[in-house]
Write a protein that holds these residues in place. Structure first.
Motif, PDB file in Angstrom:
ATOM      1  N   LEU A 176      -4.481  -9.428   6.542  1.00 25.56           N
ATOM      2  CA  LEU A 176      -3.350  -8.905   5.777  1.00 25.56           C
ATOM      3  C   LEU A 176      -3.606  -7.424   5.489  1.00 25.56           C
ATOM      4  O   LEU A 176      -4.667  -7.067   4.977  1.00 25.56           O
ATOM      5  CB  LEU A 176      -3.179  -9.694   4.469  1.00 25.56           C
ATOM      6  N   ASP A 177      -2.640  -6.587   5.816  1.00 28.88           N
ATOM      7  CA  ASP A 177      -2.776  -5.146   5.603  1.00 28.88           C
ATOM      8  C   ASP A 177      -1.619  -4.615   4.780  1.00 28.88           C
ATOM      9  O   ASP A 177      -0.513  -5.181   4.769  1.00 28.88           O
ATOM     10  CB  ASP A 177      -2.827  -4.407   6.945  1.00 28.88           C
ATOM     11  N   ILE A 178      -1.873  -3.499   4.100  1.00 30.38           N
ATOM     12  CA  ILE A 178      -0.867  -2.837   3.276  1.00 30.38           C
ATOM     13  C   ILE A 178      -0.521  -1.486   3.906  1.00 30.38           C
ATOM     14  O   ILE A 178      -1.401  -0.665   4.177  1.00 30.38           O
ATOM     15  CB  ILE A 178      -1.366  -2.620   1.832  1.00 30.38           C
ATOM     16  N   PHE A 179       0.779  -1.279   4.141  1.00 34.42           N
ATOM     17  CA  PHE A 179       1.278  -0.013   4.673  1.00 34.42           C
ATOM     18  C   PHE A 179       2.159   0.657   3.618  1.00 34.42           C
ATOM     19  O   PHE A 179       3.066   0.022   3.069  1.00 34.42           O
ATOM     20  CB  PHE A 179       2.063  -0.244   5.960  1.00 34.42           C
ATOM     21  N   VAL A 180       1.870   1.918   3.360  1.00 39.36           N
ATOM     22  CA  VAL A 180       2.613   2.681   2.357  1.00 39.36           C
ATOM     23  C   VAL A 180       3.771   3.376   3.061  1.00 39.36           C
ATOM     24  O   VAL A 180       3.563   4.314   3.847  1.00 39.36           O
ATOM     25  CB  VAL A 180       1.707   3.706   1.653  1.00 39.36           C
ATOM     26  N   GLU A 181       4.963   2.896   2.806  1.00 41.12           N
ATOM     27  CA  GLU A 181       6.125   3.455   3.484  1.00 41.12           C
ATOM     28  C   GLU A 181       6.495   4.818   2.892  1.00 41.12           C
ATOM     29  O   GLU A 181       6.447   5.020   1.669  1.00 41.12           O
ATOM     30  CB  GLU A 181       7.327   2.507   3.381  1.00 41.12           C
ATOM     31  N   GLN A 182       6.872   5.739   3.776  1.00 42.61           N
ATOM     32  CA  GLN A 182       7.313   7.067   3.350  1.00 42.61           C
ATOM     33  C   GLN A 182       8.821   7.010   3.114  1.00 42.61           C
ATOM     34  O   GLN A 182       9.612   6.888   4.049  1.00 42.61           O
ATOM     35  CB  GLN A 182       6.980   8.107   4.417  1.00 42.61           C
ATOM     36  N   LEU A 183       9.197   7.069   1.846  1.00 41.18           N
ATOM     37  CA  LEU A 183      10.598   6.901   1.476  1.00 41.18           C
ATOM     38  C   LEU A 183      11.393   8.170   1.767  1.00 41.18           C
ATOM     39  O   LEU A 183      10.866   9.291   1.722  1.00 41.18           O
ATOM     40  CB  LEU A 183      10.724   6.540   0.001  1.00 41.18           C
ATOM     41  N   ASN A 184      12.660   7.975   2.047  1.00 36.32           N
ATOM     42  CA  ASN A 184      13.591   9.099   2.180  1.00 36.32           C
ATOM     43  C   ASN A 184      13.782   9.707   0.798  1.00 36.32           C
ATOM     44  O   ASN A 184      14.239   9.018  -0.130  1.00 36.32           O
ATOM     45  CB  ASN A 184      14.926   8.594   2.731  1.00 36.32           C
ATOM     46  N   GLY A 202      -7.906  -1.192   8.709  1.00 37.40           N
ATOM     47  CA  GLY A 202      -7.440  -2.385   8.010  1.00 37.40           C
ATOM     48  C   GLY A 202      -8.082  -2.585   6.658  1.00 37.40           C
ATOM     49  O   GLY A 202      -7.747  -3.536   5.945  1.00 37.40           O
ATOM     50  N   GLU A 203      -8.981  -1.681   6.277  1.00 32.54           N
ATOM     51  CA  GLU A 203      -9.688  -1.842   5.007  1.00 32.54           C
ATOM     52  C   GLU A 203      -8.886  -1.350   3.809  1.00 32.54           C
ATOM     53  O   GLU A 203      -9.040  -1.866   2.699  1.00 32.54           O
ATOM     54  CB  GLU A 203     -11.008  -1.080   5.058  1.00 32.54           C
ATOM     55  N   TYR A 204      -8.041  -0.321   4.026  1.00 31.93           N
ATOM     56  CA  TYR A 204      -7.366   0.338   2.907  1.00 31.93           C
ATOM     57  C   TYR A 204      -5.885   0.530   3.233  1.00 31.93           C
ATOM     58  O   TYR A 204      -5.491   0.543   4.408  1.00 31.93           O
ATOM     59  CB  TYR A 204      -8.004   1.713   2.635  1.00 31.93           C
ATOM     60  N   PRO A 205      -5.062   0.723   2.224  1.00 25.12           N
ATOM     61  CA  PRO A 205      -3.650   1.038   2.484  1.00 25.12           C
ATOM     62  C   PRO A 205      -3.516   2.349   3.249  1.00 25.12           C
ATOM     63  O   PRO A 205      -4.212   3.326   2.944  1.00 25.12           O
ATOM     64  CB  PRO A 205      -3.054   1.147   1.082  1.00 25.12           C
ATOM     65  N   VAL A 206      -2.638   2.356   4.236  1.00 18.03           N
ATOM     66  CA  VAL A 206      -2.380   3.566   5.016  1.00 18.03           C
ATOM     67  C   VAL A 206      -0.879   3.712   5.221  1.00 18.03           C
ATOM     68  O   VAL A 206      -0.109   2.768   5.013  1.00 18.03           O
ATOM     69  CB  VAL A 206      -3.080   3.539   6.399  1.00 18.03           C
ATOM     70  N   THR A 207      -0.486   4.904   5.666  1.00 16.91           N
ATOM     71  CA  THR A 207       0.893   5.132   6.073  1.00 16.91           C
ATOM     72  C   THR A 207       0.984   5.015   7.588  1.00 16.91           C
ATOM     73  O   THR A 207       0.186   5.612   8.308  1.00 16.91           O
ATOM     74  CB  THR A 207       1.376   6.513   5.615  1.00 16.91           C
ATOM     75  N   SER A 208       1.932   4.236   8.052  1.00 15.94           N
ATOM     76  CA  SER A 208       2.167   4.085   9.481  1.00 15.94           C
ATOM     77  C   SER A 208       3.572   4.593   9.780  1.00 15.94           C
ATOM     78  O   SER A 208       4.563   3.907   9.504  1.00 15.94           O
ATOM     79  CB  SER A 208       2.040   2.616   9.898  1.00 15.94           C
TER      80      SER A 208
END
Length: 836
Positions: A364-372, A500-506
């Protein structure tokens, strides 16, 4: 999954009539109409309340199983499914809305619907899919038949107290329960914990030293990797895309880790920690399993053992059943089912036995979405802004209110921070943390179960396990042809552009879970030369021996080390030995650390008689965590003190920081790492390892004397007790002293609410003489004699044989054979005939 006192503080109850009258005891032999059956189904109920189901077709068998699940466990399957669906507020009230928000956010019910849609769409073209769908529908029909039969007298007492009328079930309800099983065994959100720890430590060298993913001294599960034919299995489990050459897809780490505001991080961690967890805390979920082949058994054939460690609840997580369907494509399988699912998940059939442990992989991974910045309903991906999909997940409460709630979903998955309404940090007010989990969406584990239950040999079993995609498990296997195996099953992602260790932006599709490990290359051992296989949630396979990355965290490895030692040093294992191994309470941590401490005390020449007496107890101790001994109590306080005194670098930063893991402490002690033993809170003095170990003795004994001042002595069993709470807090099972701890017989904490949820020992030389016991009983009715009779076996340790009680898994191929064997009328309690 104890939900606490849902009854307005009624506390422990006794059968006193009125609302507490749960009807008459089970009648004698019955004939019950079950519309939809193709023919009569005969169900023999044995003396422990276990149903032995004899049916003409699998559909009829699973309809009868569904009826029995509902008859004995309706409150349990209702609660576990409503929790998973985010609907528990409908039953218990709005106070549970935070749990509902979380489970609606991660979308187990949405994934269940997707899985059902896939099954329906593929049933016509795939007979295995059709069989799974038929079993699922039959289970639903059986549950609903029992619900329709309910009267005010037979309605389970919990529903009476809550004034709730059970609703009809659907296939989505049962699949939602299956999704909860997957979430509970693989849904840990470790990215948040890792980031919080690393940010709080704020020292990369110290973080890497004290919080590595790989634990030292671990004996890996798979040591002799066996690949399958990539031509035969080119895809990942469940038919997902796979890559034979991960280097072609695995780009260097290019995505920046996103530092989430600490207040948001802490609130999310708290929310995840505090939601209702039907299987228990994922950090505590473990298991043991192992098997020996004929070269190491007294029988000349394999013997297999398994004991999955889950939350101890009443009624139990498991429900035993034996299912017999004659014919070439029939069934003859016995063991434990998960109430509400048409599958025997741990047990044996007429040719083979199997059991599972949790892999503990991070899938399970966390992706930080870049909001408009102009429209927070959109996020950036592949160069353009995309609108989030918005799910209306309004929560309905028992009080009749509707709590509006909406969940956003990106290409990466649902925004997990939708579960929280607001944060202190203004810049974090909008949800933007997407969760990618291999258990989301369509999964196929029920197809796998349908195939492996009726497998005749290793080839068929491996083929069935191809469909097991979630959750990742270590499956031990043994058969009557002499084979043993450890099959690591489940879908493991191949990550690109990040670890996969930390939240990232994709921001594009070059970063993410871009593929999966082919099923052909999943870790597995088949008939290794050493003659045994074993797993206890430790490291799956040494990274140096495997071309893919399986991210942890996995277990500390002490149970794995103990199992390996026991099996390696016994060349003629008996069934009784297997039972003894399951009851083993040797504390390996103490075995490796205490000699250093005792030596340090002896060298110090200190004259404190209180400490000297404690050290003498430890000196003569054989490391068994037995209730009547004082040494186990001293040891546990001492281990905490050694962590405390060693890791001043951590505790002075934040009292909530974990003080590393014990294998790291063991490594520091054995390698005598001077930096971490020096107490950096003192000046002008450089403490040594032995200084710290001696000081830990004083710290531990001082704390023990304060906290146990009201006890007559320090005997471990004074406070180490097993306590199995009723799901609604109405009563409990147990309460007595309990053996074990961080041992093969797992019993963590002082009040033990987690441990072996069942024990299986299967003898492949005579499969009809296999054994099982679990901590509870078949009935969810606390006034039934089958409420806790299995617990009495599970808990009863015999100091002569040195193992716990078990019952034989009666395995008669026909109802007539079962009756013939019951020569003294002690095996069979009654018979139910289900008629069309």
């Amino acid at each position: 999954m104890p939900l606490g006192p849902l009854t307005g503080g009624l506390g422990i109850i006794q059968p006193i009539g009125g609302i507490f009258d749960n009807g008459t005891p089970d009648p004698g032999d019955q004939t019950i109409s079950l519309p939809g059956l193709g023919a009569n189904v005969e169900v023999i109920i044995d003396h422990l309340g276990i149903p032995h189901i004899y049916a003409a077709t699998a559909k009829d068998a699973f309809m009868a199983l569904g009826y029995m699940h509902a008859k004995d466990r309706l409150f349990q399957i209702t609660m576990q499914t409503f929790v998973a669906a985010g609907r528990i507020s409908e039953i218990v009230g709005a106070y549970a809305a935070s749990s509902d928000r979380f489970y609606r956010t991660i979308g187990l019910a949405r994934s269940a619907q997707e899985t059902l849609d896939w099954l329906i769409a593929n049933a016509d073209s795939n007979p295995d899919v059709a069989a799974s769908l038929e079993a699922l529908d039959a289970e639903v029909d059986g549950i609903n038949a029992f619900i329709h039969s309910l009267t005010s007298a037979t309605l389970p007492i919990e529903f009476k107290i809550l004034k709730y009328t059970p609703q009809e079930w659907s296939a989505v309800d049962l699949l939602t329960g299956a999704k909860m099983l997957g979430w509970g065994l693989s849904g840990g959100v470790y990215d948040f914990q890792r980031q919080w720890i690393r940010a709080t430590v704020d020292n990369d060298t110290m973080y890497n030293d004290l919080f590595p993913d790989l634990m030292p001294y671990t004996v890996p599960i798979v040591q002799d990797q066996v690949n399958l034919s990539i031509a035969e299995y080119p895809l990942a489990p469940g038919g997902f895309p796979a890559t034979e050459n991960p280097g072609e897809l695995m780009r260097p780490t290019i995505a920046d880790e996103v530092v989430i505001a600490q207040d948001k991080l802490e609130l999310l961690i708290s929310t995840i920690d505090n939601v209702i967890k039907p299987l228990g805390d994922e950090m505590h979920i473990g298991s043991n399993n192992w098997a020996v082949n004929g070269s190491r058994s007294s029988t000349g054939m394999p013997i297999l053992a398994g004991d999955p460690h889950l939350t101890l609840q009443a009624p139990s997580v498991w429900y035993e059943a034996h299912i017999v369907v004659p014919g070439v494509d029939g069934l003859d399988v016995t063991g434990t089912t998960f109430p509400g699912l048409p599958a025997v998940l741990i047990g044996h059939n007429d040719h083979l036995a199997y059991s599972f442990t949790n892999v503990g992989a991070d899938v399970l991974d966390i992706f930080v979405e870049q909001l408009n910045p102009s429209n927070s309903s959109e996020y950036m991906y592949n160069g353009t802004y995309h609108a989030f999909v918005v799910h209306d997940e309004s929560i309905y409460t028992r009080e009749g209110n509707i709590i509006p709630f909406f969940v956003k979903e990106s290409v990466h998955g649902p925004l997990i921070d939708s579960a929280e309404e607001s944060y202190d940090s203004d810049e974090e007010s909008e949800a933007n943390l997407a969760m990618t989990w291999t258990g989301s969406g369509v999964t196929h584990e029920l197809i796998a179960a349908g195939k492996f239950m009726k497998a005749d040999n290793l080839t068929q079993f491996i083929d069935g396990m191809y469909w097991w995609d979630s959750p990742p498990q270590n499956c031990v296997y043994g058969d009557d042809s002499g084979n043993i195996a450890m099959l690591v099953v489940g879908r493991f992602p191949v990550r690109s552009g990040y670890t996969g260790e930390y939240p990232v932006t994709s921001l594009n599709d070059s970063v993410g879970m871009v593929s999966n490990i082919p099923y052909a290359y999943n870790p597995r051992e088949i008939n290794p030369a050493r003659g045994f296989v074993q797993s206890a949630n430790q490291r799956t396979i040494a990274p140096s021996q495997y071309g893919y990355t399986i991210l942890g965290p996995q277990d500390n490895g002490y149970r794995g080390r103990r199992i390996f030692y026991l099996l390696q040093n016994d060349s003629s294992v008996t069934v009784a030995d297997m039972k003894r191994f399951q009851a083993d309470v040797v504390e390996v941590r103490a075995e490796v650390i205490l000699p250093y401490l005792i030596s340090a005390w002896d060298d110090a020449g200190n004259s404190n008689t209180t400490i000297a007496d404690a050290v003498d107890l430890l000196r003569s101790w054989e490391y068994d965590m037995e209730p009547e001994l004082e040494a186990p109590t001293i040891w546990l306080y001492l281990l905490d003190a050694i962590h405390y005194e060693t890791f001043d670098e951590l505790r002075t930063l934040d009292p909530l920081l974990p003080l590393s893991r014990t294998p790291i402490l063991e490594k520091l002690i054995t390698e005598n790492n001077s930096y971490y033993f020096d107490d950096h809170t003192t000046t002008g003095t450089t403490e040594t390892r032995d200084d710290v170990l001696v000081r830990s003795l004083f710290t531990a004994l001082d704390k023990l004397a304060r906290e146990w001042a009201d006890e007559p002595d320090y005997k471990y069993g004074n406070r180490h007790i097993v306590y199995i709470e009723h799901l609604a807090g109405l009563t409990y099972i147990g309460g007595g002293p309990h053996r074990g701890g961080n041992t093969l017989n797992v019993a963590p904490g002082w009040t033990v609410t987690h441990g072996p949820s069942t024990r299986l020992v299967a003898d492949l030389s005579n499969i009809g003489m296999s054994y099982m016991a679990y901590p509870g009983g078949q009935s969810g009715n606390m006034f039934s004699p089958h409420w806790d009779d299995n617990f009495n076996l599970w808990y009863a340790f015999d100091p002569v044989t040195k193992y716990y009680g078990y019952h034989i898994l009666y395995f008669y191929a026909t109802a007539a054979a079962f009756r013939t064997a019951d020569t003294d009328d002690t095996l069979i309690e009654r018979t139910i005939i289900f008629a069309p």
